[in-house]
Write an enzyme that holds these catalytic residues in place. Structure first.
Site, PDB file in Angstrom:
ATOM      1  CG  ASN A 199      -0.418  37.250  -7.603  1.00 42.90           C
ATOM      2  OD1 ASN A 199      -0.148  37.386  -8.791  1.00 42.90           O
ATOM      3  ND2 ASN A 199      -0.461  36.064  -7.020  1.00 42.90           N
ATOM      4  CB  SER A 278      -9.185  32.934 -11.633  1.00 41.79           C
ATOM      5  OG  SER A 278      -9.893  33.193 -12.828  1.00 41.79           O
ATOM      6  CD  GLU A 299       0.938  30.133 -11.366  1.00 43.61           C
ATOM      7  OE1 GLU A 299      -0.016  29.948 -10.569  1.00 43.61           O
ATOM      8  OE2 GLU A 299       1.691  31.101 -11.342  1.00 43.61           O
ATOM      9  CB  CYS A 333      -1.049  30.746  -7.351  1.00 47.20           C
ATOM     10  SG  CYS A 333      -1.777  31.962  -8.411  1.00 47.20           S
ATOM     11  CD  GLU A 507       4.677  30.828 -16.193  1.00 46.61           C
ATOM     12  OE1 GLU A 507       4.617  31.261 -15.027  1.00 46.61           O
ATOM     13  OE2 GLU A 507       4.130  31.382 -17.144  1.00 46.61           O
TER      14      GLU A 507
END
Ligand code: SIN
Length: 527
Positions: A199, A278, A299, A333, A507
């Site tokens: 993404n 995921s 993440e 996300c 991050e």
């Protein structure tokens, strides 16, 4: 607020719903699909040498040992863009060994040397901004303007971590013993396995790799099979910036993705794993990495609540919801997944949101009028449809959209559902698509309970102008990141990450580099 009027709204002539809204909704706008012919083998790039179809091991671009390749397609046209080397476990081990050998010298470079290389890499990204953005749109589908935005976001991680490279300070700790002095230093952890999602084909690479390089770590990157070209182009630029052979290795893979991912977590040479993707895959990788007690940052999925209180600026909340829910056609996300609106502003918010969504232009990302691109593939389209059908079967009302847009590519109409019940799939799992699910609530206490009623906790958003409520709700939301009166929270300087089943570690920011460092305490005795 004017009293609600009843109106019948037809989206694309296919889905009808009777709903109480107080706005006039423009009909059949925003659904124009305009496809372009897929580009030639140069992808229309100014610098065609950025296009790499091979993996990178120890500074060499290589094919798969068995010659296998996988196909990369443009999600806006369903046409093949090219074929990329499909590596297996043996070459993954080679890449890890190359990273381990390179660590011996890279970890000894000064922080200033690493800073300078990261800044060169940053300037090369800037110089190739148009080509890199074009690659993102080609393989990921997001509109070119959004791809340019991702490219800026992505390069900002290199700039940020160049600065952090020279700031990995230690400590001096006063000792209780007169003859001892205590010092803490930070050292690079070793070889890092970096696994990234499709993404954000660029930004998720630099957010991890920038921190790894700044810390003095070497890396093996597994880019997603959907979007490898952006990663390969970035690493070509890293080479040009002077990153030595073996410091960055790229394992492109599709057929062997599960085995390669497992090797990248289990191989004892690897000391750090970083994954974005995921939650189910994250749990599997966490198990693999546990065998050798590796440091891991994850993440994973979110299910972000977006709350509009009755004291909010409703127009601002609508803008925020559009940005937050429909950014990258809902495929981030941190996208809002459940939109909770207090009952007294519900109709106003819903009608204004519907009006804005009706004005979207869905289409090929290279079309200048396109505001929203395709979903990554048809599986993603099916998931959104499943969430729509499930909610409608439980009593939700379809306000807008609700179906796949037929033709080439994987397009789904931007969708609004009203009166969604909390037990609908769209409220219990991440949709990852252009579906805005509106849920009505009455009290602050009730909505906090609803918002936290999920095993994940990445981001949460709310709109309110009451300062007391702002603090209360920000503290009460069980998430790693909160946006108050904004739907846009992502920046290189902030700690990005979640709580609960949304992940581990952070991050970006000053915390991001810590993920790649070990703390070592040294006692100086006998003074
Ligand atoms: C993600 O969707 O994983 C990242 C989104 C962001 O960095 O804003």
């Amino acid at each position: 607020m004017s009293p609600p009027t009843r109106l019948l709204y037809t989206a694309l002539g296919a889905c009808t719903a009777r709903i109480e809204l107080n706005a006039f909704l423009p009909r059949n706008k925003g659904m124009r699909l305009q496809h372009r012919k897929a580009s030639t083998s140069t992808f229309g790039l100014t610098d065609a040498s950025l296009i790499r179809h091979q993996a990178l091991i120890n500074g060499q671009w290589v094919d798969a040992e068995d010659g296998k390749k996988f196909s990369v397609t443009n999600p806006a046209t369903s046409e093949e863009l090219g074929q990329v080397a499909d590596l297996g476990i043996a070459q993954t081990k080679q890449a890890i060994e190359a990273a381990s050998a390179a660590f011996k010298t890279w970890s000894k470079t000064t922080s200033k040397e690493r800073h300078d290389i990261l800044m060169k890499f940053y300037y090369l990204m800037k110089a190739h901004h148009d080509d890199l953005s074009r690659l993102i749109t080609l393989e990921n589908g997001k509109p070119l303007k959004e791809a340019k935005g991702e490219n800026d976001y992505s390069s900002s991680f290199l700039e940020w971590f160049a600065g952090e490279a020279v700031r990995t300070y230690g400590d001096v700790i006063p000792s209780p013993f007169p003859t001892t002095r205590n010092v803490v230093i930070k050292q690079p952890i070793g070889v890092g396995s970096i696994m990234t999602p499709w993404n954000f084909p660029s930004a998720m690479i630099t957010r991890k790799l920038g921190a790894a390089l700044a810390a003095g770590c070497t890396a093996v990157i597994k880019p997603p099979a959907e979007t490898p070209y952006t990663c390969l182009a970035l690493i070509e630029l890293a080479n040009r910036a002077g990153v030595p052979p073996g410091v960055i290795n790229v394992v492109t893979t599709n057929a062997n993705i599960a085995e390669v991912g497992r090797e990248m977590c289990e191989n004892p040479i690897v000391k750090k794993v970083s994954f974005t993707g995921s939650t189910p895959v994250a749990k599997l990788l966490y198990k693999y990495a546990a065998g050798t007690l590796k440091k891991i940052s994850i993440e994973a999925g979110g299910n972000a609540p977006f709350i509009v209180f009755d004291d909010a600026d409703v127009d601002a909340a609508v803008e925020g919801a559009i940005a937050c829910k429909f950014r990258h056609t809902g495929q981030t996300c941190v996208c809002a997944n459940r939109i909770y609106v207090q009952s007294s502003v519900y109709a106003d918010f819903a009608s204004k949101l519907a009006e804005k969504v009706a004005a979207f232009r869905v289409g090929d990302g290279f079309d200048e009028e396109t505001t929203h691109g395709p979903l990554i593939h048809l599986r993603a389209v099916e998931k959104v449809k499943k969430h729509v059908d499930d909610a409608v079967s439980r009593g939700a009302q379809l306000v807008h959209g609700g179906k796949r847009l037929e033709g080439a590519g994987s397009f789904f109409a931007p969708t609004i559902l009203a009166d969604v019940p909390q037990d609908a799939l769209v409220c219990t799992e991440e949709t990852f698509g252009p579906l805005a699910a509106l849920v009505k609530f009455e009290t602050e206490e009730e909505v906090i309970k609803l918002a936290n009623d999920t095993p994940v906790g990445l981001a949460g958003y709310f709109y309110s102008r009451d300062i007391g409520r702002v603090w209360r709700v920000a503290e009460a939301l069980e998430v790693g990141m909160v946006g108050t009166n904004t739907g846009a929270i992502s920046q290189a300087v902030i700690p990005f990450g979640g709580v609960k089943e949304s992940g581990l570690g952070r991050e970006g920011s000053k915390y991001g580099v810590e993920e790649y460092l070990n703390i070592k305490y040294i006692a100086f005795g006998g003074l």
